[in-house]
Every structure is written in C-alpha cells, then in structure tokens.
Scaffold this motif. Structure first.
Motif, PDB file in Angstrom:
ATOM      1  N   SER A  34       0.818  -1.053   0.007  1.00 14.55           N
ATOM      2  CA  SER A  34      -0.087  -0.182   0.031  1.00 14.55           C
ATOM      3  C   SER A  34       0.945   1.300  -0.134  1.00 14.55           C
ATOM      4  CB  SER A  34      -0.736   0.023   1.200  1.00 14.55           C
ATOM      5  OG  SER A  34      -1.973  -0.836   1.176  1.00 14.55           O
ATOM      6  N   LEU A  55      -3.092   0.467  -3.776  1.00 13.94           N
ATOM      7  CA  LEU A  55      -4.070   0.511  -2.765  1.00 13.94           C
ATOM      8  C   LEU A  55      -4.800  -0.711  -2.679  1.00 13.94           C
ATOM      9  CD1 LEU A  55      -5.362   4.220  -2.715  1.00 13.94           C
ATOM     10  CD2 LEU A  55      -3.771   3.359  -1.297  1.00 13.94           C
ATOM     11  N   THR A  56      -5.337  -1.136  -1.358  1.00 17.72           N
ATOM     12  CA  THR A  56      -6.329  -2.204  -1.451  1.00 17.72           C
ATOM     13  C   THR A  56      -7.682  -2.146  -1.741  1.00 17.72           C
ATOM     14  OG1 THR A  56      -7.133  -1.627   0.936  1.00 17.72           O
ATOM     15  CG2 THR A  56      -5.064  -3.109   0.893  1.00 17.72           C
ATOM     16  N   THR A  58     -10.203  -2.902  -0.385  1.00 21.78           N
ATOM     17  CA  THR A  58     -11.110  -2.561   0.599  1.00 21.78           C
ATOM     18  C   THR A  58     -11.288  -0.962   1.105  1.00 21.78           C
ATOM     19  OG1 THR A  58     -11.009  -4.610   1.814  1.00 21.78           O
ATOM     20  CG2 THR A  58     -11.648  -2.774   3.149  1.00 21.78           C
ATOM     21  N   TYR A  59      -9.808  -0.585   0.788  1.00 18.32           N
ATOM     22  CA  TYR A  59      -9.637   0.822   1.245  1.00 18.32           C
ATOM     23  C   TYR A  59     -10.361   1.867   0.083  1.00 18.32           C
ATOM     24  CZ  TYR A  59      -7.617   5.500   0.771  1.00 18.32           C
ATOM     25  OH  TYR A  59      -7.561   6.982   0.718  1.00 18.32           O
ATOM     26  N   PHE A  63     -13.262   4.849   0.642  1.00 23.10           N
ATOM     27  CA  PHE A  63     -12.776   6.129   0.204  1.00 23.10           C
ATOM     28  C   PHE A  63     -13.592   6.553  -0.797  1.00 23.10           C
ATOM     29  CE2 PHE A  63     -10.726   8.929  -2.621  1.00 23.10           C
ATOM     30  CZ  PHE A  63     -10.233   9.990  -1.833  1.00 23.10           C
ATOM     31  N   SER A 131      -3.716   2.257   3.744  1.00 21.49           N
ATOM     32  CA  SER A 131      -4.874   1.365   3.951  1.00 21.49           C
ATOM     33  C   SER A 131      -5.019   1.072   5.189  1.00 21.49           C
ATOM     34  CB  SER A 131      -4.638  -0.031   2.930  1.00 21.49           C
ATOM     35  OG  SER A 131      -4.514   0.264   1.592  1.00 21.49           O
ATOM     36  N   SER A 133      -7.014   0.183   8.763  1.00 22.42           N
ATOM     37  CA  SER A 133      -8.098  -0.433   9.006  1.00 22.42           C
ATOM     38  C   SER A 133      -9.209   0.193  10.092  1.00 22.42           C
ATOM     39  CB  SER A 133      -7.720  -1.783   9.883  1.00 22.42           C
ATOM     40  OG  SER A 133      -6.921  -1.235  11.176  1.00 22.42           O
ATOM     41  N   LYS A 189     -12.560   3.883  11.013  1.00 25.13           N
ATOM     42  CA  LYS A 189     -11.934   3.571   9.662  1.00 25.13           C
ATOM     43  C   LYS A 189     -12.104   4.824   8.717  1.00 25.13           C
ATOM     44  CE  LYS A 189     -11.806  -0.124   6.217  1.00 25.13           C
ATOM     45  NZ  LYS A 189     -12.128  -1.323   5.960  1.00 25.13           N
ATOM     46  N   VAL A 193      -9.548   6.827   6.513  1.00 17.67           N
ATOM     47  CA  VAL A 193      -9.365   6.502   5.183  1.00 17.67           C
ATOM     48  C   VAL A 193      -9.679   8.051   4.625  1.00 17.67           C
ATOM     49  CG1 VAL A 193     -10.946   5.828   3.369  1.00 17.67           C
ATOM     50  CG2 VAL A 193     -10.267   4.246   5.107  1.00 17.67           C
ATOM     51  N   VAL A 196      -6.258   9.960   3.953  1.00 15.93           N
ATOM     52  CA  VAL A 196      -4.985   9.173   3.386  1.00 15.93           C
ATOM     53  C   VAL A 196      -4.664  10.025   2.244  1.00 15.93           C
ATOM     54  CG1 VAL A 196      -4.388   7.217   1.959  1.00 15.93           C
ATOM     55  CG2 VAL A 196      -5.616   6.718   4.199  1.00 15.93           C
TER      56      VAL A 196
END
Length: 457
Positions: A34, A55-56, A58-59, A63, A131, A133, A189, A193, A196
């Motif tokens: 990441s 990036l993941t 999930t992120y 976002f 990324s 959590s 989270k 996020v 970021v």
C-alpha cells in the motif's frame, strides 16, 4: 469550448477507474505494498501514462463510498489513479469545458512543465498507513503526524484531537451495545480513510488544511461511515450521548465547531437530544454596532467556562458545552431585535455520572434543578458574567428542546453593579434610612440659614 469526453471515457472514469497496471510499478495483486506510487500505463483502458497509487480494494471502496473498486474482484491490491483520488469532483464540475486528465499524466505523456519524477517525501511513513483498518489508533501518530509534524507548530489535529477521539472509542468499546460498536468501528475507519489522500507523495498540505479536511469529513462519516454500516441516526440516543460527553470531557484543545457539528447531525436525524435528562440554557447578547466580535466560538467557550466556574459544575458532577447558535425567537419568548448585532449562546449541560465514561464515579446531579438555579442566580445577581465592553447580556432562557424553539422560563440578568454595589442588592430598610438622613440634612441646613439671618440682623 473544448470537446466533450466520449461516453466510454466517462464510464471508465466514474465507475471503473481502478485498474490493474502494467508491471512498471510495485503493486503486487496479493502483497502490494500500500502507498507505493508509480507512473504507469493502464492499458488497455487508457493510452497515456499517469500517476497512480497501489491500494487495497477494501480501502478504495470505503474512500469512494462504493463507487470504485479493483477491476479484478479476486485481487487484494490494485492501482488507483491520482485522477480518481483527487480530481473526480473537479472533472465532473468542468465536464464540458475543462477535462483534467493531462494534469495527472507523467513520463513521456507529461506536459512540458510537469515533472516526470515522483516527488520526494521528507518523512517516510510505513506502507500500512495508506490502507488503514481504523482499529489502530496509532495511525494518527505513526502516519499523519509522521508525514506532517504539526505538533512542533503547536497545532496538531492528529495528536490533540483525532488520536484522543479514536482512543476513547477503543478504551470504552465494551460499554456500547452491538450497533454502537459497529458504528464506532466504521467511523474510526472512515475518518482515517478520508485523510489518506494527503499522505500521498505528490500532495503537500498545511496543518490548518489537515484540520479543515478532517472537519469536512466528520458529518459524512457520522451519517454514512461505510456501505451497509449503521448511521449515527440508527445507534440510539444513549450511544451517541455517551460518545459525545466522553469525548468532550477528555479533549485537551478547543473543538467547539467539531462537537457542535455532531450535535447538529444528530438533531437532523430527528433525535430528541434532551430526552435523556440533559438541559439546554440559552443566553441572548447584543453588541454595539462598532463592536467587532471576531470569534464567536471563543466567546461561547468563555461564557460557558465562567458559568461552570461560578456554579462549581466541575466539582458537582456536571458536564457542559457552550456554543453559538442562530435562532429566531418564537411567540413564547420575549421579543428580541433580530439583526446582526444580536447573537445567541447555548450551554448544554449533562450529568457526568450518566454520560461521561471517564467520570462514572462523579456525584449525581439534578439537571432540572440546576438549570433553574442558574436562571435564579443570574436574575438575582448572585452570578455575574464578565463580558467585554460593548456587549450587553439581555436575557437567559431555559429551553424545552435542543433548538430552543420553545422555553419554560425566561429571566433578565440583574442590573450592573455601580461603584461595587448592585442596585438590586440595596435593601428597603437602607433606602428608608437614606431618605431620612437626606431630609434631616435639609432641615438642619434650613435652621442654620435662619440662625445666620437672625444674627446678621
């Protein structure tokens, strides 16, 4: 006017702007890492090189609020273009006149005045920072503060507010019910996020802009922290009240605007904020036309602090929050001139033993009786507020609802003291003696005048 984007380009930008790049950058589909940044050619969907960050999936979903995702549903990491991160809103605003694709190009496709080299970051941060959590509150110190050391400037959102905000949730996690815990997880989270993007190597932010970016994200994270997760409107009055007062009681820097934002969000849900026994006290002030009041939040904090000190709230188990508000009196309130020189300050009070999870051993407090005591003390002059010259304290009301559209009691503050003595504190007996003394002095003066006349004649 420049030519419009074709529908295929627009579709790719808005819905599938997350693409697996060619092997020119470090973004392994399983291991990432990441935060790695590279100038990549995202073929076959784009024909120009552009900056992208690994990036993941999930992120990216959190976002973008579910609008973006990795094209390959089985991959954990993928390239996310700078264009998608920072320019989607701008692109949509100037869709017909000013596409911004070229602003994100790099390498052989970069405009002449655009660097083709990745910017150098003076403070390196771990890959996991890109990324988050949400479960690790050290993110604010290890990532945000490490990238932007605002503590050195005495203005650290990361350490003074956000980290403490995050840790309070974590420290008292078990004291919330299931839906409250689910909301807390999602909000922690979401708040990380949303910050970021300012960690990217190609972004330079100021301490003030970081604080503003964070503030702008709060309402959205409270209401819609993540797809399928509960909103603050869903978690119940008890949960949010404990969150609010626990955070308020632990803050080491002023956060009036942020805390007021949470109250407004909850109020917009239709929640009866005062239903659990809290009380709302409203004060009307009027300033002279030439009086400049630059910071209403600071004024509200000062008024609340004075009231708390004079009523000894801190030692009597009462939490308080002072904030400015805009409101129009209704028919149940005495008329007040509505103009730019009249403003309103509210003080919300609550029992620490009920709501502040860091102060459950505090004395029990009767909030209704306390609110009446405040009104009586103000009316009788037992409590007087130190107010800047040019500002007049006009009225105090006890509110029935959070917006103070209805009130149960209104009082006017005691007249100002004159020469250290308040007119309201002069007893009737004292007045009588003063009158008698004055009459006696007049009679004596008359007798002396007559005696002098007789002697002269």
């Amino acid at each position: 006017m420049q030519s419009k984007l074709n529908m295929d380009d627009l579709f790719q930008l808005i819905f599938v702007s997350l693409l697996i790049g060619s092997a020119q950058g470090a973004c392994d589909r399983s291991d990432g890492p990441s935060g790695s940044t590279a100038c990549v050619l995202l073929t076959p969907y784009y024909n120009k090189y552009q900056w992208a960050t690994c990036l993941t999936d999930t992120y990216i979903k959190v976002f973008s609020e579910g609008n973006h995702m990795c094209r390959d549903s089985l991959t954990k990491y993928c390239w996310y273009q700078v264009m998608a991160i920072g320019y989607v809103k701008i692109w949509m605003k100037f869709l017909e006149t000013r596409p911004v694709y070229d602003n994100c190009t790099c390498g052989p496709d970069a405009p002449k005045k655009v660097t083709t080299q990745r910017p150098v970051v003076t403070s390196a941060i771990p890959d996991w920072c890109f990324s988050p959590s949400g479960s690790d509150c050290s993110w604010y110190k290890e990532c945000l503060e490490a990238r932007y050391p605002c503590k050195e400037q005495g203005d650290s959102y990361a350490l003074d507010y956000a980290g403490k905000f995050c840790n309070l949730y974590q420290d008292h996690y078990q004291e919330f019910n299931t839906i409250g815990q689910e909301w807390i997880d999602a909000v922690r989270k979401c708040l990380q996020v949303k910050l970021v993007p300012i960690l990217r190597p190609f972004v330079v932010a100021t301490c003030e802009s970081i604080k503003q970016t964070a503030f702008d994200s709060h309402s959205g994270c409270y209401l819609h922290p993540d797809s399928g997760k509960p909103s603050i409107c869903d978690i119940g009055v008890g949960n949010w009240a404990r969150i609010f007062w626990t955070v308020k009681g632990a803050l080491i820097q002023d956060a009036t605007e942020t805390l007021k934002q949470m109250l407004d969000v909850v109020s917009a849900c239709g929640t009866d904020i005062l239903s659990l026994g809290m009380e709302n006290i409203q004060m009307i002030f009027r300033r002279e036309k030439e009086m400049v009041l630059r910071n209403l939040n600071k004024f509200a904090e000062n008024i609340a602090d004075q009231m708390a000190s004079k009523m000894k709230w801190n030692t009597r188990g009462i939490s308080f929050f002072g904030y400015p508000t805009l409101i129009t009196p209704n028919r149940n309130k005495r008329a007040a001139d509505i103009n730019t020189n009249t403003f309103y300050i509210n003080i919300l009070i609550a029992a620490k033993s009920v709501f502040d999870l860091n102060a459950v051993d505090s004395p029990r407090a009767n909030l209704s009786a306390e609110a009446i005591s405040v009104a009586t003390s103000i009316e009788n002059g037992d409590v007087r507020l130190d107010i800047a010259q040019g500002i007049e304290f006009k009225e105090l009301s006890l509110c029935i609802d959070y917006n103070c559209t209805d009130t149960s009691l209104q009082v006017e503050p005691a007249p100002p003291k004159k020469n250290g003595v308040s007119a309201s504190n002069v007893k009737p007996f004292t007045i009588v003696l003063t009158i008698i003394a004055a009459m006696a002095a007049s009679v004596l003066a008359l007798h002396l005048k007559m005696l002098r006349h007789c002697l002269l004649s």
